[in-house]
Scaffold this motif. Structure first.
Motif: not given
Length: 327
Positions: A100-106, A109-119, A312-318
């Motif tokens: 989650v958090l790395n998507g807002a700070t880094y 080279q990948y999309d945290l939602l689109a490039d993974f299949a949740p288990v 992601i929707e909660k923490w990225w804006p913060i």
């Protein structure tokens, strides 16, 4: 005597059939599965991964190995999962910060939602608000008052920029109207050492990291960022009991596979996780790490996907409002 031509053609046809479908005849898993931990050995995520790999080895019917791929706050290890073949033999275990958090700070080279299949969501673990032993406050209200009386003088240790301790510390500042300095370390272990030595004042850290020192009386504990007290530290009140009911933060852990992993493999992995989490020995080991196992309806792949998106929707804006960027 040479074999008849018809026999040779039949044999060739059978061989071609098996060559065309080499994997389909093999049940999953037919070789070891690698679980990538995007952090160094010995930390909270690694400890949880070791518990899960052991039990999943028994419940999946194949060996699950742990591979520590640390660096760049976990983004290197998570990136390796994203680039792996979607065949069920490379998985990624990680926490709130990694997925989650790395998507807002880094600039990933990948999309945290689109490039993974949740288990599956695995555990949720609150943070503990702790301080050096001799800090002149005995509860959360007194801590907030002390911080307000000493603006920008107090120091808070973190495991680095953009890590859970850093982001939750900013959240704490916003909710309490306090201001203090963040001191980034190369992980929470050295930060905790300085807290014990009185070199820094406070930390917001994962329970698994601070529980031994807290229960030994070497540091003070003010609140746990959850709705329920920790069984492993029942003396520490919840944030609601301490006067900050909205300061709820969970460093949760989940398991992902690369995008495109077949749904039947995802289902088999999920079943192994759920079975492992239902075992008494697993529950005991995770509880000792200050971790809670979510209810059954939160253990599905769909539930993890929805939870990750909501976080992601909660923490990225913060994070973005605070202007936090990885160095």
């Amino acid at each position: 005597m040479n074999p008849p031509r018809r026999w040779l053609l039949k044999a060739a046809s059978v061989a071609a059939l098996f060559a065309a479908f080499p994997a389909s005849a093999q049940p999953y898993p037919s070789r070891p599965v690698t679980m990538i931990v995007p952090a160094s050995a010995g930390g909270p995520t690694d400890a949880i991964a070791r518990v899960m790999s052991e039990r999943m080895t028994a419940n999946l019917g194949g060996t699950v190995l742990v591979d520590n791929v640390a660096g760049a706050a976990g983004s290197i290890g998570v990136g390796k999962v994203a680039r792996s073949a979607p065949d069920g033999y490379t998985l990624g275990i990680g926490q709130w910060s990694h997925y989650v958090l790395n998507g807002a700070t880094y600039a990933l080279q990948y999309d945290l939602l689109a490039d993974f299949a949740p288990v599956a969501l695995i555990v949720t673990g609150p943070l503990l608000i702790v301080s050096r032993k001799d800090l002149p406050a005995n509860n959360l209200s007194e801590l907030v008052a002390w911080l307000k009386a000493n603006p920008d003088k107090a120091t808070a240790g973190t495991g680095g920029i953009g890590t859970p301790g850093h982001i939750s510390g900013i959240f704490f500042q916003r909710m309490t109207g306090t201001s203090f300095q963040f001191v980034p370390y190369r992980g929470t272990a050295p930060a905790l050492r300085d807290l014990l030595a009185g070199q820094i004042d406070i930390m917001l850290d994962q329970a698994s990291n601070v529980l031994p020192q807290l229960n030994a009386g070497a540091i003070k504990g003010f609140a746990v960022t959850a709705k329920e007290r920790l069984a492993s530290a029942p003396q520490v009140p919840t944030v609601a009991e301490a006067g900050l009911p909205d300061l709820l933060v969970s460093v949760w852990h989940g398991l992902w596979a690369p995008k495109g992993t077949p749904t039947d493999i995802i289902a088999k992995l999920n079943a192994a996780v759920v079975k492992s989490l239902g075992e008494a020995a697993t529950k005991e080991k995770l509880a000792a790490l200050g971790q809670d196992i979510p209810p059954a309806d939160q253990l599905t792949p769909q539930a993890l996907g929805a939870w990750q998106k909501a976080e992601i929707e909660k923490w990225w804006p913060i994070v973005k409002e605070a202007g936090i960027k990885a160095e």
